[in-house]
Design a protein around this motif. Structure first.
Motif, PDB file in Angstrom:
ATOM      1  N   PRO A   1     -24.912 -34.553 -64.037  1.00  0.00           N
ATOM      2  CA  PRO A   1     -26.225 -33.935 -63.843  1.00  0.00           C
ATOM      3  C   PRO A   1     -27.350 -34.863 -64.298  1.00  0.00           C
ATOM      4  O   PRO A   1     -27.215 -35.573 -65.300  1.00  0.00           O
ATOM      5  CB  PRO A   1     -26.172 -32.694 -64.731  1.00  0.00           C
ATOM      6  CG  PRO A   1     -24.728 -32.410 -64.917  1.00  0.00           C
ATOM      7  CD  PRO A   1     -24.042 -33.739 -64.880  1.00  0.00           C
ATOM      8  N   GLU A   2     -28.439 -34.840 -63.563  1.00  0.00           N
ATOM      9  CA  GLU A   2     -29.608 -35.625 -63.948  1.00  0.00           C
ATOM     10  C   GLU A   2     -30.317 -34.948 -65.104  1.00  0.00           C
ATOM     11  O   GLU A   2     -30.304 -33.736 -65.237  1.00  0.00           O
ATOM     12  CB  GLU A   2     -30.564 -35.756 -62.764  1.00  0.00           C
ATOM     13  CG  GLU A   2     -30.003 -36.604 -61.647  1.00  0.00           C
ATOM     14  CD  GLU A   2     -31.015 -36.803 -60.530  1.00  0.00           C
ATOM     15  OE1 GLU A   2     -32.217 -36.871 -60.819  1.00  0.00           O
ATOM     16  OE2 GLU A   2     -30.568 -36.895 -59.377  1.00  0.00           O
ATOM     17  N   GLY A   3     -30.933 -35.757 -65.940  1.00  0.00           N
ATOM     18  CA  GLY A   3     -31.725 -35.215 -67.035  1.00  0.00           C
ATOM     19  C   GLY A   3     -30.877 -34.798 -68.226  1.00  0.00           C
ATOM     20  O   GLY A   3     -29.701 -35.117 -68.336  1.00  0.00           O
ATOM     21  N   VAL A   4     -31.485 -34.031 -69.117  1.00  0.00           N
ATOM     22  CA  VAL A   4     -30.849 -33.605 -70.353  1.00  0.00           C
ATOM     23  C   VAL A   4     -29.900 -32.438 -70.059  1.00  0.00           C
ATOM     24  O   VAL A   4     -30.233 -31.518 -69.322  1.00  0.00           O
ATOM     25  CB  VAL A   4     -31.909 -33.180 -71.382  1.00  0.00           C
ATOM     26  CG1 VAL A   4     -31.259 -32.660 -72.648  1.00  0.00           C
ATOM     27  CG2 VAL A   4     -32.842 -34.338 -71.686  1.00  0.00           C
ATOM     28  N   HIS A   5     -28.712 -32.507 -70.632  1.00  0.00           N
ATOM     29  CA  HIS A   5     -27.766 -31.388 -70.556  1.00  0.00           C
ATOM     30  C   HIS A   5     -27.091 -31.262 -71.918  1.00  0.00           C
ATOM     31  O   HIS A   5     -27.175 -32.153 -72.751  1.00  0.00           O
ATOM     32  CB  HIS A   5     -26.742 -31.596 -69.433  1.00  0.00           C
ATOM     33  CG  HIS A   5     -25.935 -32.849 -69.563  1.00  0.00           C
ATOM     34  ND1 HIS A   5     -24.834 -32.941 -70.378  1.00  0.00           N
ATOM     35  CD2 HIS A   5     -26.079 -34.073 -68.999  1.00  0.00           C
ATOM     36  CE1 HIS A   5     -24.323 -34.164 -70.303  1.00  0.00           C
ATOM     37  NE2 HIS A   5     -25.069 -34.871 -69.475  1.00  0.00           N
ATOM     38  N   SER A   6     -26.416 -30.145 -72.127  1.00  0.00           N
ATOM     39  CA  SER A   6     -25.811 -29.898 -73.442  1.00  0.00           C
ATOM     40  C   SER A   6     -24.315 -30.186 -73.458  1.00  0.00           C
ATOM     41  O   SER A   6     -23.599 -29.708 -74.313  1.00  0.00           O
ATOM     42  CB  SER A   6     -26.071 -28.455 -73.859  1.00  0.00           C
ATOM     43  OG  SER A   6     -25.499 -27.576 -72.907  1.00  0.00           O
ATOM     44  N   GLY A   7     -23.858 -30.974 -72.513  1.00  0.00           N
ATOM     45  CA  GLY A   7     -22.438 -31.268 -72.376  1.00  0.00           C
ATOM     46  C   GLY A   7     -21.929 -30.637 -71.085  1.00  0.00           C
ATOM     47  O   GLY A   7     -22.378 -29.557 -70.708  1.00  0.00           O
ATOM     48  N   VAL A   8     -21.040 -31.337 -70.407  1.00  0.00           N
ATOM     49  CA  VAL A   8     -20.616 -30.870 -69.096  1.00  0.00           C
ATOM     50  C   VAL A   8     -19.240 -31.440 -68.760  1.00  0.00           C
ATOM     51  O   VAL A   8     -18.904 -32.540 -69.195  1.00  0.00           O
ATOM     52  CB  VAL A   8     -21.670 -31.268 -68.031  1.00  0.00           C
ATOM     53  CG1 VAL A   8     -21.750 -32.752 -67.846  1.00  0.00           C
ATOM     54  CG2 VAL A   8     -21.451 -30.584 -66.719  1.00  0.00           C
ATOM     55  N   GLU A   9     -18.446 -30.678 -68.019  1.00  0.00           N
ATOM     56  CA  GLU A   9     -17.182 -31.180 -67.490  1.00  0.00           C
ATOM     57  C   GLU A   9     -17.423 -31.606 -66.045  1.00  0.00           C
ATOM     58  O   GLU A   9     -17.944 -30.836 -65.238  1.00  0.00           O
ATOM     59  CB  GLU A   9     -16.097 -30.117 -67.525  1.00  0.00           C
ATOM     60  CG  GLU A   9     -14.787 -30.626 -66.947  1.00  0.00           C
ATOM     61  CD  GLU A   9     -13.683 -29.586 -66.934  1.00  0.00           C
ATOM     62  OE1 GLU A   9     -12.567 -29.947 -66.534  1.00  0.00           O
ATOM     63  OE2 GLU A   9     -13.932 -28.435 -67.307  1.00  0.00           O
ATOM     64  N   VAL A  10     -17.072 -32.844 -65.719  1.00  0.00           N
ATOM     65  CA  VAL A  10     -17.271 -33.389 -64.380  1.00  0.00           C
ATOM     66  C   VAL A  10     -15.909 -33.603 -63.732  1.00  0.00           C
ATOM     67  O   VAL A  10     -15.021 -34.205 -64.325  1.00  0.00           O
ATOM     68  CB  VAL A  10     -18.030 -34.740 -64.436  1.00  0.00           C
ATOM     69  CG1 VAL A  10     -18.177 -35.334 -63.041  1.00  0.00           C
ATOM     70  CG2 VAL A  10     -19.386 -34.576 -65.096  1.00  0.00           C
ATOM     71  N   ILE A  11     -15.737 -33.085 -62.529  1.00  0.00           N
ATOM     72  CA  ILE A  11     -14.523 -33.313 -61.745  1.00  0.00           C
ATOM     73  C   ILE A  11     -14.933 -34.103 -60.510  1.00  0.00           C
ATOM     74  O   ILE A  11     -15.822 -33.684 -59.765  1.00  0.00           O
ATOM     75  CB  ILE A  11     -13.852 -31.999 -61.330  1.00  0.00           C
ATOM     76  CG1 ILE A  11     -13.486 -31.186 -62.570  1.00  0.00           C
ATOM     77  CG2 ILE A  11     -12.620 -32.274 -60.472  1.00  0.00           C
ATOM     78  CD1 ILE A  11     -13.087 -29.756 -62.272  1.00  0.00           C
ATOM     79  N   LEU A  12     -14.289 -35.249 -60.304  1.00  0.00           N
ATOM     80  CA  LEU A  12     -14.585 -36.129 -59.177  1.00  0.00           C
ATOM     81  C   LEU A  12     -13.310 -36.333 -58.370  1.00  0.00           C
ATOM     82  O   LEU A  12     -12.306 -36.790 -58.898  1.00  0.00           O
ATOM     83  CB  LEU A  12     -15.110 -37.477 -59.688  1.00  0.00           C
ATOM     84  CG  LEU A  12     -15.468 -38.522 -58.639  1.00  0.00           C
ATOM     85  CD1 LEU A  12     -16.628 -38.052 -57.763  1.00  0.00           C
ATOM     86  CD2 LEU A  12     -15.808 -39.848 -59.303  1.00  0.00           C
ATOM     87  N   GLN A  13     -13.366 -35.963 -57.093  1.00  0.00           N
ATOM     88  CA  GLN A  13     -12.213 -36.078 -56.197  1.00  0.00           C
ATOM     89  C   GLN A  13     -12.476 -37.155 -55.152  1.00  0.00           C
ATOM     90  O   GLN A  13     -13.474 -37.107 -54.437  1.00  0.00           O
ATOM     91  CB  GLN A  13     -11.959 -34.745 -55.503  1.00  0.00           C
ATOM     92  CG  GLN A  13     -10.798 -34.780 -54.528  1.00  0.00           C
ATOM     93  CD  GLN A  13     -10.673 -33.482 -53.753  1.00  0.00           C
ATOM     94  OE1 GLN A  13     -11.667 -32.844 -53.437  1.00  0.00           O
ATOM     95  NE2 GLN A  13      -9.454 -33.112 -53.450  1.00  0.00           N
ATOM     96  N   ASN A  14     -11.573 -38.120 -55.067  1.00  0.00           N
ATOM     97  CA  ASN A  14     -11.654 -39.200 -54.085  1.00  0.00           C
ATOM     98  C   ASN A  14     -10.952 -38.740 -52.810  1.00  0.00           C
ATOM     99  O   ASN A  14      -9.748 -38.529 -52.801  1.00  0.00           O
ATOM    100  CB  ASN A  14     -10.981 -40.457 -54.651  1.00  0.00           C
ATOM    101  CG  ASN A  14     -11.087 -41.650 -53.732  1.00  0.00           C
ATOM    102  OD1 ASN A  14     -11.486 -41.542 -52.591  1.00  0.00           O
ATOM    103  ND2 ASN A  14     -10.704 -42.809 -54.244  1.00  0.00           N
ATOM    104  N   GLN A  15     -11.694 -38.599 -51.725  1.00  0.00           N
ATOM    105  CA  GLN A  15     -11.116 -38.142 -50.461  1.00  0.00           C
ATOM    106  C   GLN A  15     -10.596 -39.275 -49.584  1.00  0.00           C
ATOM    107  O   GLN A  15      -9.951 -39.028 -48.583  1.00  0.00           O
ATOM    108  CB  GLN A  15     -12.150 -37.333 -49.679  1.00  0.00           C
ATOM    109  CG  GLN A  15     -12.491 -36.022 -50.339  1.00  0.00           C
ATOM    110  CD  GLN A  15     -13.438 -35.215 -49.496  1.00  0.00           C
ATOM    111  OE1 GLN A  15     -14.564 -35.622 -49.257  1.00  0.00           O
ATOM    112  NE2 GLN A  15     -12.960 -34.086 -49.026  1.00  0.00           N
ATOM    113  N   SER A  16     -10.870 -40.500 -49.969  1.00  0.00           N
ATOM    114  CA  SER A  16     -10.422 -41.652 -49.184  1.00  0.00           C
ATOM    115  C   SER A  16      -8.905 -41.800 -49.272  1.00  0.00           C
ATOM    116  O   SER A  16      -8.294 -41.482 -50.298  1.00  0.00           O
ATOM    117  CB  SER A  16     -11.081 -42.935 -49.687  1.00  0.00           C
ATOM    118  OG  SER A  16     -10.539 -44.067 -49.043  1.00  0.00           O
TER     119      SER A  16
END
Length: 88
Positions: free
Chosen positions: A18-33
């Motif tokens: 996420p752009e800007g200030v956040h309080s912590g986050v879980e990011v899931i990134l899936q490669n479709q290639s």
């Protein structure tokens, strides 16, 4: 709260947290290639030669970021990816 989007990742680093200030986050990134890797790092200087994690074709990773941390991605070709983040 969760957010998701599809994006194209190429040879120029792209912000995948996420752009800007956040309080912590879980990011899931899936490669479709089926052929190209995605390389993930902590700053806009992430490159195919300087990265933290490699996301192999047709796989996904989950990373928990602390407050104000960023995650950037780049690829060795053009890759379609799915991105989702939520508060842990």
């Amino acid at each position: 709260m969760s957010s998701h989007r599809s994006l194209s990742i190429g040879t120029t680093p792209v912000l995948v947290s996420p752009e800007g200030v956040h309080s912590g986050v879980e990011v899931i990134l899936q490669n479709q290639s089926e052929t190209n890797n995605i390389y993930v790092g902590a700053n806009s200087g992430t490159s195919v030669d300087s990265f933290g994690l490699k996301v192999y074709p047709t796989t996904a990773i989950s990373v928990t970021l602390g407050s104000r941390e960023e995650m950037w991605a780049v690829s060795d070709g053009t890759v379609d990816a799915n991105l989702m983040w939520s508060n842990p």
